[in-house]
Structures are given as structure tokens and as C-alpha cells.
Motif scaffolding. Structure first.
Motif, PDB file in Angstrom:
ATOM      1  N   ALA A 106       1.146 -13.584 -88.670  1.00 56.46           N
ATOM      2  CA  ALA A 106       1.021 -13.076 -90.044  1.00 56.46           C
ATOM      3  C   ALA A 106       0.150 -11.823 -90.085  1.00 56.46           C
ATOM      4  CB  ALA A 106       0.443 -14.152 -90.954  1.00 56.46           C
ATOM      5  N   ALA A 107      -0.942 -11.816 -89.324  1.00 60.90           N
ATOM      6  CA  ALA A 107      -1.807 -10.638 -89.270  1.00 60.90           C
ATOM      7  C   ALA A 107      -1.076  -9.450 -88.653  1.00 60.90           C
ATOM      8  CB  ALA A 107      -3.070 -10.951 -88.465  1.00 60.90           C
ATOM      9  N   THR A 108      -0.244  -9.707 -87.650  1.00 62.68           N
ATOM     10  CA  THR A 108       0.550  -8.635 -87.031  1.00 62.68           C
ATOM     11  C   THR A 108       1.554  -8.058 -88.021  1.00 62.68           C
ATOM     12  OG1 THR A 108       0.327  -9.728 -84.874  1.00 62.68           O
ATOM     13  CG2 THR A 108       2.058  -8.074 -85.103  1.00 62.68           C
ATOM     14  N   ILE A 109       2.199  -8.933 -88.789  1.00 58.23           N
ATOM     15  CA  ILE A 109       3.159  -8.463 -89.794  1.00 58.23           C
ATOM     16  C   ILE A 109       2.455  -7.603 -90.846  1.00 58.23           C
ATOM     17  CG2 ILE A 109       4.691  -9.209 -91.654  1.00 58.23           C
ATOM     18  CD1 ILE A 109       5.372 -11.647 -89.923  1.00 58.23           C
ATOM     19  N   VAL A 110       1.276  -8.043 -91.288  1.00 59.45           N
ATOM     20  CA  VAL A 110       0.495  -7.252 -92.252  1.00 59.45           C
ATOM     21  C   VAL A 110       0.200  -5.867 -91.672  1.00 59.45           C
ATOM     22  CG1 VAL A 110      -1.763  -7.052 -93.378  1.00 59.45           C
ATOM     23  CG2 VAL A 110      -0.517  -9.211 -93.458  1.00 59.45           C
ATOM     24  N   ALA A 111      -0.198  -5.838 -90.403  1.00 62.20           N
ATOM     25  CA  ALA A 111      -0.538  -4.562 -89.770  1.00 62.20           C
ATOM     26  C   ALA A 111       0.672  -3.640 -89.676  1.00 62.20           C
ATOM     27  CB  ALA A 111      -1.115  -4.818 -88.375  1.00 62.20           C
ATOM     28  N   ILE A 112       1.824  -4.188 -89.274  1.00 59.85           N
ATOM     29  CA  ILE A 112       3.027  -3.369 -89.121  1.00 59.85           C
ATOM     30  C   ILE A 112       3.479  -2.806 -90.472  1.00 59.85           C
ATOM     31  CG2 ILE A 112       5.473  -3.422 -88.521  1.00 59.85           C
ATOM     32  CD1 ILE A 112       4.763  -5.483 -86.366  1.00 59.85           C
ATOM     33  N   VAL A 113       3.519  -3.663 -91.483  1.00 63.44           N
ATOM     34  CA  VAL A 113       4.026  -3.263 -92.794  1.00 63.44           C
ATOM     35  C   VAL A 113       3.161  -2.163 -93.423  1.00 63.44           C
ATOM     36  CG1 VAL A 113       4.383  -4.066 -95.168  1.00 63.44           C
ATOM     37  CG2 VAL A 113       5.188  -5.443 -93.247  1.00 63.44           C
ATOM     38  N   ILE A 114       1.854  -2.237 -93.201  1.00 60.12           N
ATOM     39  CA  ILE A 114       0.948  -1.265 -93.822  1.00 60.12           C
ATOM     40  C   ILE A 114       0.720  -0.059 -92.919  1.00 60.12           C
ATOM     41  CG2 ILE A 114      -1.399  -0.886 -94.682  1.00 60.12           C
ATOM     42  CD1 ILE A 114      -1.451  -3.820 -95.519  1.00 60.12           C
ATOM     43  N   ALA A 115       0.498  -0.290 -91.639  1.00 58.81           N
ATOM     44  CA  ALA A 115      -0.010   0.765 -90.763  1.00 58.81           C
ATOM     45  C   ALA A 115       1.036   1.828 -90.440  1.00 58.81           C
ATOM     46  CB  ALA A 115      -0.531   0.141 -89.472  1.00 58.81           C
ATOM     47  N   ILE A 116       2.261   1.437 -90.091  1.00 62.61           N
ATOM     48  CA  ILE A 116       3.247   2.424 -89.658  1.00 62.61           C
ATOM     49  C   ILE A 116       3.617   3.383 -90.788  1.00 62.61           C
ATOM     50  CG2 ILE A 116       5.604   2.732 -88.811  1.00 62.61           C
ATOM     51  CD1 ILE A 116       5.213   0.292 -87.069  1.00 62.61           C
ATOM     52  N   PRO A 117       3.947   2.909 -91.999  1.00 65.39           N
ATOM     53  CA  PRO A 117       4.198   3.877 -93.083  1.00 65.39           C
ATOM     54  C   PRO A 117       2.987   4.750 -93.383  1.00 65.39           C
ATOM     55  CG  PRO A 117       5.016   1.709 -93.687  1.00 65.39           C
ATOM     56  CD  PRO A 117       4.211   1.519 -92.449  1.00 65.39           C
ATOM     57  N   LEU A 118       1.798   4.157 -93.338  1.00 64.21           N
ATOM     58  CA  LEU A 118       0.589   4.933 -93.621  1.00 64.21           C
ATOM     59  C   LEU A 118       0.356   5.993 -92.551  1.00 64.21           C
ATOM     60  CD1 LEU A 118      -1.564   4.849 -95.849  1.00 64.21           C
ATOM     61  CD2 LEU A 118      -2.967   3.441 -94.332  1.00 64.21           C
ATOM     62  N   GLY A 119       0.604   5.648 -91.288  1.00 63.12           N
ATOM     63  CA  GLY A 119       0.444   6.621 -90.209  1.00 63.12           C
ATOM     64  C   GLY A 119       1.454   7.744 -90.294  1.00 63.12           C
ATOM     65  N   VAL A 120       2.687   7.417 -90.676  1.00 67.42           N
ATOM     66  CA  VAL A 120       3.721   8.445 -90.825  1.00 67.42           C
ATOM     67  C   VAL A 120       3.361   9.403 -91.956  1.00 67.42           C
ATOM     68  CG1 VAL A 120       6.134   8.845 -91.449  1.00 67.42           C
ATOM     69  CG2 VAL A 120       5.544   7.003 -89.854  1.00 67.42           C
ATOM     70  N   ILE A 121       2.943   8.862 -93.085  1.00 67.78           N
ATOM     71  CA  ILE A 121       2.546   9.709 -94.230  1.00 67.78           C
ATOM     72  C   ILE A 121       1.380  10.610 -93.844  1.00 67.78           C
ATOM     73  CG2 ILE A 121       1.551   9.663 -96.545  1.00 67.78           C
ATOM     74  CD1 ILE A 121       3.148   7.083 -97.018  1.00 67.78           C
ATOM     75  N   SER A 122       0.410  10.034 -93.138  1.00 65.93           N
ATOM     76  CA  SER A 122      -0.764  10.817 -92.736  1.00 65.93           C
ATOM     77  C   SER A 122      -0.389  11.953 -91.789  1.00 65.93           C
ATOM     78  CB  SER A 122      -1.785   9.894 -92.077  1.00 65.93           C
ATOM     79  OG  SER A 122      -2.915  10.604 -91.638  1.00 65.93           O
ATOM     80  N   ALA A 123       0.547  11.677 -90.856  1.00 64.29           N
ATOM     81  CA  ALA A 123       0.933  12.696 -89.870  1.00 64.29           C
ATOM     82  C   ALA A 123       1.765  13.806 -90.484  1.00 64.29           C
ATOM     83  CB  ALA A 123       1.692  12.034 -88.724  1.00 64.29           C
ATOM     84  N   THR A 124       2.615  13.457 -91.449  1.00 64.71           N
ATOM     85  CA  THR A 124       3.514  14.453 -92.040  1.00 64.71           C
ATOM     86  C   THR A 124       2.864  15.220 -93.201  1.00 64.71           C
ATOM     87  OG1 THR A 124       4.461  12.708 -93.432  1.00 64.71           O
ATOM     88  CG2 THR A 124       5.589  13.232 -91.362  1.00 64.71           C
ATOM     89  N   ARG A 125       1.708  14.762 -93.644  1.00 62.16           N
ATOM     90  CA  ARG A 125       0.998  15.451 -94.727  1.00 62.16           C
ATOM     91  C   ARG A 125      -0.439  15.736 -94.304  1.00 62.16           C
ATOM     92  NH1 ARG A 125       3.022  11.980-100.053  1.00 62.16           N
ATOM     93  NH2 ARG A 125       5.268  12.305 -99.721  1.00 62.16           N
ATOM     94  N   ARG A 126      -0.555  16.396 -93.180  1.00 66.37           N
ATOM     95  CA  ARG A 126      -1.878  16.683 -92.642  1.00 66.37           C
ATOM     96  C   ARG A 126      -2.684  17.585 -93.582  1.00 66.37           C
ATOM     97  NH1 ARG A 126      -0.383  18.751 -86.761  1.00 66.37           N
ATOM     98  NH2 ARG A 126       1.584  19.145 -87.841  1.00 66.37           N
ATOM     99  N   ASN A 127      -3.990  17.277 -93.593  1.00 68.46           N
ATOM    100  CA  ASN A 127      -4.951  18.037 -94.400  1.00 68.46           C
ATOM    101  C   ASN A 127      -4.659  17.972 -95.893  1.00 68.46           C
ATOM    102  OD1 ASN A 127      -6.250  18.898 -91.974  1.00 68.46           O
ATOM    103  ND2 ASN A 127      -4.751  20.550 -91.769  1.00 68.46           N
TER     104      ASN A 127
END
Length: 329
Positions: A106-127
């Protein structure tokens, strides 16, 4: 190096690690204060009964004889008996594994669902503000202690808001699924989801922050490569390039970390299970520590070590299959 040699080397390294854990746990028991026979029988036991138990359990033998007897038992899967409940340790360990696995997954699912979209948004909208927000979230997630976060979630969402229960779960995942299949009722599954939400968030927060940073750094690195520029020059949509090519190439190290962190989550669930009274291996380990039940403590720690090493070997094998250069490192 061939795949077979690589696996043999990893397995031998894993066996050495497990042997080290077994040896350390035995050494800690040997140097710990108190007489094991007295701990098994209680303070009111007679000296004659204590001596009988010492002889029966081999406690009068030299320490090296006790060590080899203990090591032999571990090899054949005999972890001994609990000093408090007089039950087989392996049975007491196995019955708590499902709850710990539920929490780790369950903790892994929480991490995947939140982290990957958040990391993609952060990388594509730098600064941009979203990038700064994701970076701040990652720093807070890595820095926040699990026990404090768990207590705050219980206080805010459990006690004050009343959105989630705070006691021990009344039903496990297997029982909830059985009820769903046999009776078509989702009531037990809903109860299970309510009880696991806060522990999963607590255990998965650090993992979420780690995967967010890993996704962002991998995406930033991939976005700067020539094939991305060439794809855009050919007129491919940015969304297609971003998710079909860039994110897919970024996922290889992320999948590796996900596999490795499963073992870490199983071992790191001790604090979370204690805070939420979750009936897993971590809570049973704390109970064994309180009771100074050394056979049970040793069995749980060795089982976690075996699970961690096994997961690492599987992940290493998969990663080396996908990237053969790893075998040469």
C-alpha cells in the motif's frame, strides 16, 4: 560475466549477509544481561526447575556449541520456540507477514501514484512554482520522521476531523477479498481501506519523496538528450515524446529502486506499525523486545533479512537482464 555467474555471485553474497545477521543476533543474545532460563520461567521459578530448563535447552553447553546448534536450526528452518508463549517462532512470524506485506505494498502504491506525476511535472516545468513546490515536498518528505508524521495524521485526520479510524484494523485484506467474492459485499474492503490509509501514507512519505526526486532528475537528464530534440524536430507532439520515450527511459532506475525499497519498507515498518497498532512483524518485534523474548526477536530479524536479500537478488537479476553492463561492474 554470464548471467549464471552473476546470479551465483549475488546469491553467495546474500548468504554471507544472512549469516552475518544470524551471528550478530546470536552474539547480542549471548552478551545480554539476564539468565535465559529465568526469563523463560519467570521470577518465581525454583532453582531446580531453572537448572532443568538450562540443561534441556543446552544453555550449559559452551558458547560455540550453542552457536552451531542455533545455526544448524536456522539452516533447516527451525527458529525455536518463543520464551513467552511457547509457540513455534516460525509460525508466529509467518502469521504476521500478510499484514506487513499489505502495508508495504500500500505504501508503494501511494508512492507511485503521487511521486511519478509530481516528478514529471517538476521536470517539465523547471524553475516554476510547481517545480519549487515539488522540491519542497521532497525535502519535507525525506526530513520528516515517520513516528511524528504518523502521530500528526492520527491527531489531525483521526481524532480532530474524524475521517479515519485510529485503532487496530478489524479485518485484513484477505478476509475482505473473501467477503467480496463469496457475498458480493464491499463493506469489509471499505473498512480495510479506511484503516490502512493513514499507515500507508506515513510509511510511504519518505519513499514518495525519494521517487519524486529520482523521477525529476531522470526526466531532466533525458530531456536534454539529442533524441528528444530530434523527435520534436520531426513534429512529434511534446506529450508523446515526454511520456512514450522520455518517461519510459527514466523508468528503468525507478523500477529498480521500487524493488529494492520493498525490502526496506518491510524492515522499516516497525515504527509505523507501532504507532498505528498495525498487527504486522514490526509490532510483534516491539512486543518481543518488551518481553525480552530472544528467539522471537531473532526469528523476526532473520526473516526480514532473508526477505530483504531475496528481493535484492531478484531486482539485481532483472536489472542485469535489462542492462547487461551491470554484470561487469
Amino acid at each position: 560475466m554470464t548471467m549464471g555467474k552473476f546470479l551465483v555471485r549475488r546469491i553467495l553474497q546474500g548468504v554471507f549477509v544472512i549469516w552475518g545477521v544470524i551471528t550478530i543476533m546470536f552474539g547480542l543474545r549471548a552478551v545480554s544481561p539476564g539468565d535465559p532460563a529465568t526469563l523463560m520461567l519467570g521470577e518465581g521459578a525454583t532453582q531446580e526447575l531453572i537448572e532443568h530448563v538450562r540443561e534441556q535447552e543446552g544453555l550449559n553447553e559452551p558458547i560455540y556449541v550453542q552457536y552451531f546448534d542455533y545455526l544448524q536450526g536456522m539452516v533447516i528452518g527451525d527458529f525455536g520456540y518463543s520464551w513467552r508463549s511457547n509457540r513455534q517462532v516460525e509460525a508466529m512470524v509467518i502469521e504476521r507477514v500478510p499484514a506487513t506485506l499489505e502495508l508495504a505494498i500500500a505504501a508503494t502504491i501511494v508512492a507511485i501514484v503521487i511521486a511519478i506525476p509530481l516528478g514529471v511535472i517538476s521536470a517539465t516545468r523547471r524553475n516554476e512554482p510547481s517545480d519549487y513546490g515539488a522540491t519542497l515536498f521532497s525535502l519535507l518528505g525525506i526530513s520528516t520522521p515517520n513516528f511524528w508524521l504518523g502521530l500528526m495524521l492520527i491527531l489531525l485526520l483521526g481524532v480532530w476531523a474524524g475521517l479515519f479510524p485510529t485503532g487496530r484494523r478489524p479485518v485484513g485484506f484477505a478476509e475482505a477479498v473473501t467477503t467480496l467474492v463469496q457475498h458480493g459485499s464491499v463493506y469489509d474492503l471499505g473498512i480495510w481501506l479506511k484503516y490502512i490509509t493513514l499507515p500507508a501514507i506515513t510509511l510511504g512519505t519518505y519513499f514518495t519523496a525519494l521517487i519524486t526526486r529520482l523521477t525529476r532528475s531522470g526526466m531532466v537528464d533525458e530531456l536534454g538528450k539529442p533524441y528528444v530534440t530530434a523527435s520534436k524536430a520531426k513534429g512529434l507532439p511534446s506529450v508523446l515524446v515526454r511520456y512514450k520515450h522520455v518517461l519510459r527511459n527514466t523508468m528503468i532506475p525507478i523500477i529498480t529502486v521500487l524493488g529494492l525499497q520493498m525490502g526496506t519498507l518491510m524492515g522499516g515498518a516497525v515504527i509505523t506499525e507501532t504507532v498505528f497498532n498495525w498487527p504486522g512483524l514490526g509490532l510483534r518485534l516491539i512486543d518481543a523486545l518488551d518481553a525480552r523474548d530472544w528467539p522471537l526477536m531473532q526469528g523476526i530479524v532473520v526473516f526480514i533479512a532473508i526477505a530483504f536479500v531475496s528481493i535484492n537478488i531478484v531486482v539485481d537479476a532483472l536489472y542485469s537482464y535489462l542492462n547487461p553492463q551491470v554484470r561487469e561492474e
